[in-house]
Design a protein around this motif. Structure first.
Motif, PDB file in Angstrom:
ATOM      1  N   LEU A  40       0.819  -1.213   0.000  1.00 31.36           N
ATOM      2  CA  LEU A  40       0.000   0.000   0.000  1.00 31.36           C
ATOM      3  C   LEU A  40       0.851   1.260   0.000  1.00 31.36           C
ATOM      4  CD1 LEU A  40      -2.927  -0.881   2.414  1.00 31.36           C
ATOM      5  CD2 LEU A  40      -3.061  -0.379  -0.024  1.00 31.36           C
ATOM      6  N   TYR A  41       1.943   1.253   0.764  1.00 29.25           N
ATOM      7  CA  TYR A  41       2.843   2.407   0.779  1.00 29.25           C
ATOM      8  C   TYR A  41       3.417   2.650  -0.615  1.00 29.25           C
ATOM      9  CZ  TYR A  41       6.862   5.346   1.696  1.00 29.25           C
ATOM     10  OH  TYR A  41       7.783   6.363   1.653  1.00 29.25           O
ATOM     11  N   PHE A  42       3.876   1.584  -1.251  1.00 27.24           N
ATOM     12  CA  PHE A  42       4.441   1.735  -2.592  1.00 27.24           C
ATOM     13  C   PHE A  42       3.389   2.223  -3.577  1.00 27.24           C
ATOM     14  CE2 PHE A  42       5.507   0.178  -6.812  1.00 27.24           C
ATOM     15  CZ  PHE A  42       6.740   0.774  -6.971  1.00 27.24           C
ATOM     16  N   LEU A  43       2.191   1.658  -3.509  1.00 26.38           N
ATOM     17  CA  LEU A  43       1.124   2.092  -4.411  1.00 26.38           C
ATOM     18  C   LEU A  43       0.780   3.562  -4.211  1.00 26.38           C
ATOM     19  CD1 LEU A  43      -1.313  -0.949  -4.290  1.00 26.38           C
ATOM     20  CD2 LEU A  43      -0.097  -0.098  -6.290  1.00 26.38           C
ATOM     21  N   LEU A  44       0.627   3.967  -2.964  1.00 26.69           N
ATOM     22  CA  LEU A  44       0.256   5.362  -2.697  1.00 26.69           C
ATOM     23  C   LEU A  44       1.341   6.342  -3.110  1.00 26.69           C
ATOM     24  CD1 LEU A  44      -1.607   4.996   0.706  1.00 26.69           C
ATOM     25  CD2 LEU A  44      -2.575   5.548  -1.523  1.00 26.69           C
ATOM     26  N   THR A  45       2.604   6.020  -2.815  1.00 27.94           N
ATOM     27  CA  THR A  45       3.676   6.931  -3.217  1.00 27.94           C
ATOM     28  C   THR A  45       3.783   7.008  -4.738  1.00 27.94           C
ATOM     29  OG1 THR A  45       5.329   5.167  -2.961  1.00 27.94           O
ATOM     30  CG2 THR A  45       5.023   6.679  -1.101  1.00 27.94           C
ATOM     31  N   SER A  46       3.587   5.887  -5.424  1.00 29.82           N
ATOM     32  CA  SER A  46       3.643   5.901  -6.888  1.00 29.82           C
ATOM     33  C   SER A  46       2.495   6.714  -7.468  1.00 29.82           C
ATOM     34  CB  SER A  46       3.584   4.475  -7.439  1.00 29.82           C
ATOM     35  OG  SER A  46       4.679   3.731  -6.991  1.00 29.82           O
ATOM     36  N   ILE A  47       1.309   6.552  -6.913  1.00 27.82           N
ATOM     37  CA  ILE A  47       0.142   7.289  -7.416  1.00 27.82           C
ATOM     38  C   ILE A  47       0.287   8.780  -7.164  1.00 27.82           C
ATOM     39  CG2 ILE A  47      -2.328   7.641  -7.002  1.00 27.82           C
ATOM     40  CD1 ILE A  47      -2.486   4.569  -6.600  1.00 27.82           C
ATOM     41  N   VAL A  48       0.775   9.133  -5.987  1.00 31.60           N
ATOM     42  CA  VAL A  48       0.971  10.556  -5.682  1.00 31.60           C
ATOM     43  C   VAL A  48       2.032  11.159  -6.599  1.00 31.60           C
ATOM     44  CG1 VAL A  48       1.822  12.144  -3.918  1.00 31.60           C
ATOM     45  CG2 VAL A  48       0.130  10.438  -3.321  1.00 31.60           C
ATOM     46  N   GLN A  53       3.213  14.768 -11.162  1.00 36.52           N
ATOM     47  CA  GLN A  53       3.769  15.001 -12.495  1.00 36.52           C
ATOM     48  C   GLN A  53       2.692  15.504 -13.452  1.00 36.52           C
ATOM     49  OE1 GLN A  53       5.386  11.161 -13.445  1.00 36.52           O
ATOM     50  NE2 GLN A  53       7.248  11.472 -12.228  1.00 36.52           N
ATOM     51  N   ILE A  54       1.514  14.921 -13.363  1.00 34.54           N
ATOM     52  CA  ILE A  54       0.427  15.345 -14.250  1.00 34.54           C
ATOM     53  C   ILE A  54      -0.062  16.741 -13.876  1.00 34.54           C
ATOM     54  CG2 ILE A  54      -1.964  14.842 -14.909  1.00 34.54           C
ATOM     55  CD1 ILE A  54      -1.166  11.878 -14.852  1.00 34.54           C
ATOM     56  N   SER A  55      -0.120  17.039 -12.587  1.00 37.18           N
ATOM     57  CA  SER A  55      -0.569  18.382 -12.190  1.00 37.18           C
ATOM     58  C   SER A  55       0.425  19.463 -12.615  1.00 37.18           C
ATOM     59  CB  SER A  55      -0.808  18.450 -10.682  1.00 37.18           C
ATOM     60  OG  SER A  55       0.405  18.346  -9.970  1.00 37.18           O
ATOM     61  N   VAL A  56       1.708  19.140 -12.617  1.00 41.82           N
ATOM     62  CA  VAL A  56       2.709  20.093 -13.111  1.00 41.82           C
ATOM     63  C   VAL A  56       2.504  20.332 -14.604  1.00 41.82           C
ATOM     64  CG1 VAL A  56       5.190  20.353 -13.597  1.00 41.82           C
ATOM     65  CG2 VAL A  56       4.425  19.636 -11.330  1.00 41.82           C
ATOM     66  N   LYS A  57       2.216  19.274 -15.342  1.00 46.68           N
ATOM     67  CA  LYS A  57       1.967  19.417 -16.782  1.00 46.68           C
ATOM     68  C   LYS A  57       0.688  20.218 -17.043  1.00 46.68           C
ATOM     69  CE  LYS A  57       4.399  15.241 -18.190  1.00 46.68           C
ATOM     70  NZ  LYS A  57       4.299  13.909 -18.813  1.00 46.68           N
ATOM     71  N   ILE A  58      -0.311  20.040 -16.185  1.00 51.47           N
ATOM     72  CA  ILE A  58      -1.553  20.818 -16.339  1.00 51.47           C
ATOM     73  C   ILE A  58      -1.285  22.286 -16.054  1.00 51.47           C
ATOM     74  CG2 ILE A  58      -3.853  21.218 -15.345  1.00 51.47           C
ATOM     75  CD1 ILE A  58      -4.019  18.161 -14.886  1.00 51.47           C
ATOM     76  N   GLN A  59      -0.525  22.579 -14.999  1.00 53.45           N
ATOM     77  CA  GLN A  59      -0.224  23.966 -14.639  1.00 53.45           C
ATOM     78  C   GLN A  59       0.632  24.656 -15.692  1.00 53.45           C
ATOM     79  OE1 GLN A  59       1.488  23.624 -10.751  1.00 53.45           O
ATOM     80  NE2 GLN A  59      -0.508  23.560  -9.727  1.00 53.45           N
ATOM     81  N   ASP A  72      -6.164  10.335 -20.313  1.00 55.26           N
ATOM     82  CA  ASP A  72      -5.181   9.773 -21.244  1.00 55.26           C
ATOM     83  C   ASP A  72      -3.768   9.878 -20.682  1.00 55.26           C
ATOM     84  OD1 ASP A  72      -7.177   9.139 -23.023  1.00 55.26           O
ATOM     85  OD2 ASP A  72      -6.892  10.941 -24.275  1.00 55.26           O
ATOM     86  N   ALA A  73      -3.459  11.004 -20.044  1.00 55.37           N
ATOM     87  CA  ALA A  73      -2.130  11.188 -19.454  1.00 55.37           C
ATOM     88  C   ALA A  73      -1.893  10.190 -18.320  1.00 55.37           C
ATOM     89  CB  ALA A  73      -1.975  12.616 -18.941  1.00 55.37           C
ATOM     90  N   VAL A  74      -2.916   9.947 -17.512  1.00 52.29           N
ATOM     91  CA  VAL A  74      -2.793   8.961 -16.430  1.00 52.29           C
ATOM     92  C   VAL A  74      -2.593   7.571 -17.023  1.00 52.29           C
ATOM     93  CG1 VAL A  74      -4.040   7.834 -14.544  1.00 52.29           C
ATOM     94  CG2 VAL A  74      -4.100  10.314 -14.756  1.00 52.29           C
ATOM     95  N   SER A  75      -3.354   7.234 -18.046  1.00 48.70           N
ATOM     96  CA  SER A  75      -3.219   5.925 -18.689  1.00 48.70           C
ATOM     97  C   SER A  75      -1.832   5.742 -19.297  1.00 48.70           C
ATOM     98  CB  SER A  75      -4.279   5.761 -19.779  1.00 48.70           C
ATOM     99  OG  SER A  75      -5.558   5.799 -19.227  1.00 48.70           O
ATOM    100  N   GLN A  76      -1.310   6.787 -19.919  1.00 47.07           N
ATOM    101  CA  GLN A  76       0.024   6.703 -20.503  1.00 47.07           C
ATOM    102  C   GLN A  76       1.088   6.549 -19.428  1.00 47.07           C
ATOM    103  OE1 GLN A  76       0.471  10.158 -22.950  1.00 47.07           O
ATOM    104  NE2 GLN A  76      -0.871   9.373 -24.569  1.00 47.07           N
ATOM    105  N   ALA A  77       0.916   7.252 -18.308  1.00 50.12           N
ATOM    106  CA  ALA A  77       1.893   7.137 -17.215  1.00 50.12           C
ATOM    107  C   ALA A  77       1.878   5.730 -16.627  1.00 50.12           C
ATOM    108  CB  ALA A  77       1.592   8.168 -16.134  1.00 50.12           C
ATOM    109  N   LEU A  78       0.696   5.148 -16.513  1.00 48.42           N
ATOM    110  CA  LEU A  78       0.602   3.791 -15.966  1.00 48.42           C
ATOM    111  C   LEU A  78       1.048   2.738 -16.968  1.00 48.42           C
ATOM    112  CD1 LEU A  78      -2.761   3.995 -14.020  1.00 48.42           C
ATOM    113  CD2 LEU A  78      -0.455   3.935 -13.083  1.00 48.42           C
ATOM    114  N   GLY A  83       4.248   1.790 -14.688  1.00 51.01           N
ATOM    115  CA  GLY A  83       3.100   0.907 -14.529  1.00 51.01           C
ATOM    116  C   GLY A  83       3.442  -0.497 -14.085  1.00 51.01           C
ATOM    117  N   GLN A  84       4.573  -1.022 -14.500  1.00 48.52           N
ATOM    118  CA  GLN A  84       4.944  -2.403 -14.165  1.00 48.52           C
ATOM    119  C   GLN A  84       5.084  -2.621 -12.656  1.00 48.52           C
ATOM    120  OE1 GLN A  84       5.066  -4.798 -16.370  1.00 48.52           O
ATOM    121  NE2 GLN A  84       5.926  -6.440 -15.136  1.00 48.52           N
ATOM    122  N   PRO A  85       5.847  -1.800 -11.935  1.00 50.89           N
ATOM    123  CA  PRO A  85       5.934  -2.012 -10.478  1.00 50.89           C
ATOM    124  C   PRO A  85       4.599  -1.802  -9.766  1.00 50.89           C
ATOM    125  CG  PRO A  85       7.725  -0.603 -11.217  1.00 50.89           C
ATOM    126  CD  PRO A  85       6.805  -0.784 -12.375  1.00 50.89           C
TER     127      PRO A  85
END
Length: 130
Positions: A40-48, A53-59, A72-78, A83-85
């Motif tokens: 869960l820690y790894f998942l949450l840190t990866s998602i955050v 990164q996406i919010s910086v691109k939006i800004q 689409d940006a989230v899907s591409q990032a995953l 996405g593998q880990p």
């Protein structure tokens, strides 16, 4: 409520390993809970990280403020190297949860059988012969 049912419900609905703690199997409970917490820690840190990164691109205007473009940006990032880990960690978390449910049922069932055997022997020893 039997020990097996209580342990299964705790493991399934609360968190992996909690059912083992209720059955006094602290080592197994700690192992399952520890693995689940790490996943869960790894998942949450990866998602955050991906969200930042996406919010910086939006800004910066690189990604327009549109739900489909952000999705689409989230899907591409995953789908990329990140996405593998995340997939492995998610799979490990699900496996840990299922193992916790099945094993807590197994341990609880054996404890229920032992308790039933002890109560039957105790009842037979208490009954006086006619």
């Amino acid at each position: 409520m039997s020990k097996a049912l209580k342990a299964v419900l705790l493991s399934a609905l609360v968190f992996p390993g909690i059912g083992h703690f209720s059955l006094k199997k602290r080592l197994q409970g700690a192992l399952l809970s520890g693995i689940a917490i790490v996943c869960l820690y790894f998942l949450l840190t990866s998602i955050v990280t991906i969200a930042q990164q996406i919010s910086v691109k939006i800004q910066s205007g690189e990604i327009p403020l549109d739900v489909t473009k952000i999705s689409d940006a989230v899907s591409q990032a995953l789908a990329g190297n990140d996405g593998q880990p995340i997939n492995i960690s998610s799979l490990l978390l699900v496996i840990c949860w299922v193992v916790g449910i099945v094993d807590s049922f197994r341990v609880g069932r054996s404890q229920d059988r032992l308790d039933d055997g002890v109560s039957i022997k105790h009842d037979a020893a208490v009954k006086p012969d006619d």
